[in-house]
Write a protein that holds these residues in place. Structure first.
Motif, PDB file in Angstrom:
ATOM      1  N   PHE A 332       0.837  -1.196   0.000  1.00  0.00           N
ATOM      2  CA  PHE A 332       0.000   0.000   0.000  1.00  0.00           C
ATOM      3  C   PHE A 332       0.874   1.248   0.000  1.00  0.00           C
ATOM      4  CE2 PHE A 332      -2.634  -3.239   2.180  1.00  0.00           C
ATOM      5  CZ  PHE A 332      -3.661  -3.303   1.253  1.00  0.00           C
ATOM      6  N   GLN A 333       0.307   2.319  -0.490  1.00  0.00           N
ATOM      7  CA  GLN A 333       0.940   3.626  -0.461  1.00  0.00           C
ATOM      8  C   GLN A 333       0.167   4.524   0.508  1.00  0.00           C
ATOM      9  OE1 GLN A 333       3.671   4.693  -1.839  1.00  0.00           O
ATOM     10  NE2 GLN A 333       4.154   3.053  -3.288  1.00  0.00           N
ATOM     11  N   PRO A 334       0.862   5.422   1.191  1.00  0.00           N
ATOM     12  CA  PRO A 334       0.122   6.313   2.106  1.00  0.00           C
ATOM     13  C   PRO A 334      -0.762   7.312   1.379  1.00  0.00           C
ATOM     14  CG  PRO A 334       2.435   6.936   2.022  1.00  0.00           C
ATOM     15  CD  PRO A 334       2.319   5.637   1.277  1.00  0.00           C
ATOM     16  N   GLY A 335      -0.423   7.587   0.098  1.00  0.00           N
ATOM     17  CA  GLY A 335      -1.218   8.582  -0.617  1.00  0.00           C
ATOM     18  C   GLY A 335      -0.960   9.968  -0.074  1.00  0.00           C
ATOM     19  N   ASP A 336      -1.988  10.638   0.366  1.00  0.00           N
ATOM     20  CA  ASP A 336      -1.905  12.036   0.772  1.00  0.00           C
ATOM     21  C   ASP A 336      -1.396  12.139   2.211  1.00  0.00           C
ATOM     22  OD1 ASP A 336      -3.221  12.207  -1.662  1.00  0.00           O
ATOM     23  OD2 ASP A 336      -5.193  12.359  -0.718  1.00  0.00           O
ATOM     24  N   LEU A 337      -0.104  12.425   2.363  1.00  0.00           N
ATOM     25  CA  LEU A 337       0.465  12.519   3.707  1.00  0.00           C
ATOM     26  C   LEU A 337      -0.251  13.592   4.514  1.00  0.00           C
ATOM     27  CD1 LEU A 337       4.325  12.162   3.154  1.00  0.00           C
ATOM     28  CD2 LEU A 337       2.686  10.434   3.886  1.00  0.00           C
ATOM     29  N   ALA A 338      -0.588  13.255   5.779  1.00  0.00           N
ATOM     30  CA  ALA A 338      -1.382  14.151   6.606  1.00  0.00           C
ATOM     31  C   ALA A 338      -0.678  14.587   7.875  1.00  0.00           C
ATOM     32  CB  ALA A 338      -2.711  13.485   6.969  1.00  0.00           C
ATOM     33  N   ASP A 339       0.272  13.793   8.388  1.00  0.00           N
ATOM     34  CA  ASP A 339       0.936  14.162   9.641  1.00  0.00           C
ATOM     35  C   ASP A 339       2.204  13.340   9.791  1.00  0.00           C
ATOM     36  OD1 ASP A 339       1.350  15.582  11.953  1.00  0.00           O
ATOM     37  OD2 ASP A 339      -0.399  14.810  13.022  1.00  0.00           O
ATOM     38  N   GLY A 358      -0.940   8.520   6.015  1.00  0.00           N
ATOM     39  CA  GLY A 358      -1.465   8.959   4.737  1.00  0.00           C
ATOM     40  C   GLY A 358      -2.956   8.753   4.662  1.00  0.00           C
ATOM     41  N   ARG A 359      -3.665   9.799   4.271  1.00  0.00           N
ATOM     42  CA  ARG A 359      -5.134   9.760   4.268  1.00  0.00           C
ATOM     43  C   ARG A 359      -5.680   8.866   3.167  1.00  0.00           C
ATOM     44  NH1 ARG A 359      -5.743  14.981   4.335  1.00  0.00           N
ATOM     45  NH2 ARG A 359      -5.625  15.127   2.066  1.00  0.00           N
ATOM     46  N   ALA A 360      -5.091   8.933   1.966  1.00  0.00           N
ATOM     47  CA  ALA A 360      -5.643   8.152   0.855  1.00  0.00           C
ATOM     48  C   ALA A 360      -5.411   6.660   1.029  1.00  0.00           C
ATOM     49  CB  ALA A 360      -5.048   8.619  -0.468  1.00  0.00           C
ATOM     50  N   GLY A 361      -4.345   6.279   1.741  1.00  0.00           N
ATOM     51  CA  GLY A 361      -4.006   4.868   1.874  1.00  0.00           C
ATOM     52  C   GLY A 361      -4.384   4.239   3.192  1.00  0.00           C
ATOM     53  N   ASP A 362      -4.972   5.012   4.136  1.00  0.00           N
ATOM     54  CA  ASP A 362      -5.261   4.482   5.483  1.00  0.00           C
ATOM     55  C   ASP A 362      -4.019   3.763   5.996  1.00  0.00           C
ATOM     56  OD1 ASP A 362      -7.840   5.392   5.112  1.00  0.00           O
ATOM     57  OD2 ASP A 362      -8.640   3.434   4.579  1.00  0.00           O
TER      58      ASP A 362
END
Length: 836
Positions: A332-339, A358-362
């Motif tokens: 999986f990829q984290p997608g949109d890093l959030a923190d 990452g928000r997109a990848g949970d």
């Protein structure tokens, strides 16, 4: 720096100096007296950084904002039980905790307030102070003594400084759209020797490089708390993503530019800034567009660290670590890093360990930054999947992270699933989730909740699955990758139609009262329903999509058994994709995901207007009227664009053969005739006609793709004044061939005026960096005078320009909409589309 701030700094320094003295002189000429000693100031244990979740210094309590119901939840870490839930205001977005373990500060994005909550260590916390701040406060950080509270106001483009003793704003700092904050902490009792770190959320445009992969640089401001002077900002550069253009190893790798700098942490004198870095110059492909990058910079030198242990594209690290995923061992990829946050101190080799979400990848990723390089994962696993299950709950859409290094745990704010997640570092796995705010109930609310999930995820059917099979999408990206918070990433992407600045989705539906109106979609009005983005899910994100079939009904939702329904000749303004999705004989799985996405998008709140002097806003409103701007930007949702028909196959077919008459009072360049032999005639749904060269642009051979023609306006924004500049700018890629001229010469789908405070740069090609430039640059003078040929803004210097800008930046859902005007001579409306 204001006198108020200077006096406060001096007073705090003096009080702390007295507090450090071991004795005081009494009336007896020097005998120490116990009652003369001032109270001891408690210093924060760690640097204070912004997040949607925080943990007390004694590690006894965790506090988490709940944006969906306007509350703050407090948990005791001993058993993760929620001990309290207190209302703070509309859409709380950030929380920070004082050193006493009893006090929280919360930023309420919709209310433009910061509140102080006391008693979080007990069962009945309460708000005891409220401060009004600028538009859209999203992040908070405290000075080590807790005397100063810093507030990032993203739509105000400002950081406010609050004196926590009086709960008053004492200073403001101008920073372009900040979203994250950090205050250093050297563990002494002197705030004046600390620094405030403020990344700009959006990458700064590089002159002449709009829509290029190296077209943005990141900027991080560093302020001294002694006097709030700013040092030279730290610059973060584009980087080589490590992924080949088009996925072909024979092609060069693509570069990615820093953008969406959404969080910041510090370790051993270096700052670590998360980015959703963008590669807008194509091709539109899941591993060529956005990347989860952590930028690293040295505070002492003010330089980015690009060598070993420095700036890293986590997507490349993950693919290298898991080159061949399988159903049983997915990637999986984290997608949109959030923190991002750090655990413990540095290792024997000087390395430091961070966790990022990452928000997109949970997904949570353990990252080791060391002198020999950057590595991901641990001996247990490479990735920490937060997807969960029905037993321990699901962490969907993680947006905040707090770490308890003392007990080997992490706490995550799971925004979409409205839960607190706990991660056990010993197991490198999520151990459980706990309610933050109640789950959605009722059909309408559940539809919105599902739609939000689909909008912000890259899991399951929503992005490239790689070898994951039934595990679904790897999480490369989501709709939120280009539309953070449902708004815009402010990037200009090179799509099949040409350069296209990301449109903020808060303008998709009107929000000014009455029945919601839907704007036509995309820059040239080629979509009329949210379902049309099924093509983007498949063709750009590489996902399965939601319009599918399967061998048997029981095979639906088994992603390895579902197959895509063909979209050949369907979608856009041809046969509606909703009709296809609802056709049980063809799309046998019957997913309603796009219906849910539509329901969610109707709820996306427009950005709150930038606060300004009321008199200036009133004068700007008068200038808006004088310029007749409402001829294009009037009506519900601040645009004449609208889907004026029920989206059915029968209607779109009929509209494709239904001629409409261009209003005779329209300038001939606003709309072009389909056939010069039949003046003012064109079909309501039609391609762009061939257009002769005129004052608004060059010769165009036209384009066949269907557009909602009556919603388009040509106001001279295609290309630029210079033909050579236009030829270089207005290009669209052609697979296997040379680029050709972009679409749009015949006019563009009028954008909404919601959220202009967040939306720079402007125009479809992003060539106007500011509103001042849009109205004062000679290239766009046709646009400025489109409603009134004699309209003058005293270009470049007049107060009318400043007033108009103040008014436009203040527009939000609460601003009274301006009606679309009528022609004085004929009484005809400047809305050229028919009634429903």
């Amino acid at each position: 720096m204001t006198d108020t701030y200077q006096r406060l700094v001096l007073a705090v320094a003096g009080a702390l100096a007295i507090g450090a003295t071991t004795s005081a002189c009494g009336d007896d000429g020097g005998k120490p007296t116990d009652d003369a000693a001032p109270p001891v100031t408690v210093i924060l244990k760690d640097p204070s950084r912004s997040s949607a979740i925080a943990i007390t210094d004694d590690r006894a309590h965790v506090a988490m904002v709940n944006p969906d119901d306007g509350t703050l939840s407090v948990y005791q870490t001993s058993d993760n039980a929620r001990t309290a839930k207190v209302a703070t205001g509309k859409r709380p977005s950030g929380v920070v905790l004082a050193a006493d373990g009893k006090t929280a500060y919360v930023a309420n994005r919709d209310d433009a307030t910061v509140v102080r909550v006391t008693g979080i260590d007990g069962g009945t916390p309460a708000v005891d102070a409220t401060v009004a701040v600028g538009a859209e406060p999203v992040a908070l950080a405290l000075s080590p003594t807790g005397k100063l509270l810093f507030v990032a106001e993203i739509a105000q483009s400002r950081v406010s400084v609050i004196d926590t003793a009086t709960m008053k704003v004492i200073e403001t700092l101008v920073v372009d759209r900040p979203r994250a904050l950090l205050v250093t902490n050297n563990a002494d009792d002197n705030d004046a020797d600390e620094q405030l770190i403020v990344p700009e959320f959006y990458g700064a445009p590089v002159a002449g490089r709009e829509a290029k992969d190296d077209g943005r640089t990141g900027r991080v401001h560093v302020f001294s708390l002694a006097d709030l002077t700013v040092d030279k900002p730290i610059s973060l550069a584009p980087l080589d993503s490590g992924f080949h253009k088009g996925g072909d190893v024979n092609n060069p790798t693509v570069f990615a530019s820093p953008n969406q700098l959404g969080s910041v942490a510090i370790a051993e004198g270096r700052i670590y800034v998360t980015s959703v870095s963008a590669s807008p110059d194509g091709p539109a492909r899941f591993d060529n567009n956005v990347f989860p990058v952590v930028h690293v910079a040295d505070l002492a030198t003010g330089a980015e660290v690009t060598g070993a242990g420095g700036t890293t594209n986590l997507a490349r690290k993950i693919v290298d670590a898991i080159p061949a995923p399988t159903v049983d061992a997915p990637r999986f990829q984290p997608g949109d890093l959030a923190d991002i946050a750090f655990v413990g101190g540095k290792g024997a080799d000087g390395s430091v360990v961070a966790y990022t979400i990452g928000r997109a990848g949970d997904l949570m990723v353990r990252v080791t930054f060391g002198p020999s390089g950057t590595a991901i994962g641990s001996t247990q696993n490479k990735l920490i999947d937060l997807a969960g299950n029905d037993t321990i709950g699901k962490c969907q859409g993680p947006i905040g992270l707090a770490i308890d290094s003392d007990h080997g745990k992490a706490y995550v704010n799971c925004w979409v699933s409205r839960r607190l997640a706990v991660v056990d570092f010993a197991q490198q796995a999520m151990s459980g989730t706990f309610e933050g705010s109640p789950a959605a109930v009722g059909a309408a609310e559940l539809s919105v909740a599902r739609g939000k999930r689909f909008f912000f995820t890259g899991r399951a059917r929503w992005s490239n699955a790689g070898g994951n099979g039934a595990k679904g999408g790897e999480g490369w990206s989501s709709c939120g990758s280009c539309h953070p918070d449902g708004l815009t990433d402010n990037m200009t992407w090179v799509f099949g139609a040409g350069p296209r600045q990301t449109t903020s989705t808060d303008g998709t539906f009107s929000h000014g009262g009455g029945a919601q109106k839907q704007r036509a979609l995309n820059w040239t009005g080629i979509f009329d329903e949210i379902h049309d983005f099924e093509r983007n899910t498949r063709d750009v994100s590489g996902g399965l999509g939601a319009i599918t079939t399967a061998p048997a009904p029981t095979d639906c939702n088994a992603l390895d058994k579902e197959t895509q329904v063909s979209l050949v000749g369907i979608g856009g303004l041809a046969k509606p994709l909703k009709e296809l999705a609802d056709d049980a004989a063809t799309a046998t799985c019957g997913h309603k995901d796009w219906d849910d996405m539509t329901a969610y998008m109707k709820t996306i709140e427009p950005v709150h207007g930038k606060q300004a002097d009321g008199a200036a806003i009133d004068r700007g409103k008068a200038a808006f009227a004088e310029g007749n701007c409402a001829k294009c930007h009037g009506g519900a949702g601040w645009t004449v664009s609208r889907v004026f028909y029920d989206v059915t196959g029968a209607n779109t077919t009929a509209l494709g053969t239904t001629a409409f008459t261009r209003p005779p009072f329209f300038p001939s360049t606003w709309m072009y005739d389909a056939d010069p032999a039949v003046p003012t005639k064109r079909n309501l749904i039609s391609g762009q006609p061939a257009i002769a060269a005129d004052d608004t642009g060059p010769l165009s051979i036209g384009a066949g793709i269907g557009e909602i023609a009556c919603s388009l306006r040509n106001v001279g924004t295609f290309g630029a004044l210079d033909p050579n500049a236009t030829a270089a700018l207005e290009l669209r890629p052609v697979a296997g061939g040379s680029p050709t001229t972009a679409e749009g010469r015949g006019g563009y789908n009028v954008p909404s005026l919601y959220g202009l405070a967040m939306g720079a740069p402007y125009l479809h090609h992003g060539q106007a960096p500011t509103l001042d430039a849009l109205f004062s640059d000679a290239r766009w003078s046709f646009h400025t005078n489109a409603g009134n040929a004699n309209f003058s803004l005293a270009l470049g210097s007049g107060t009318k320009l400043a007033d108009l800008t103040a008014y436009l930046l203040s527009i939000d859902a609460t601003t009274a909409e301006v009606a679309i005007p009528t022609d004085v001579a004929t009484g005809g409306s400047f809305d050229a589309c028919p009634a429903n």
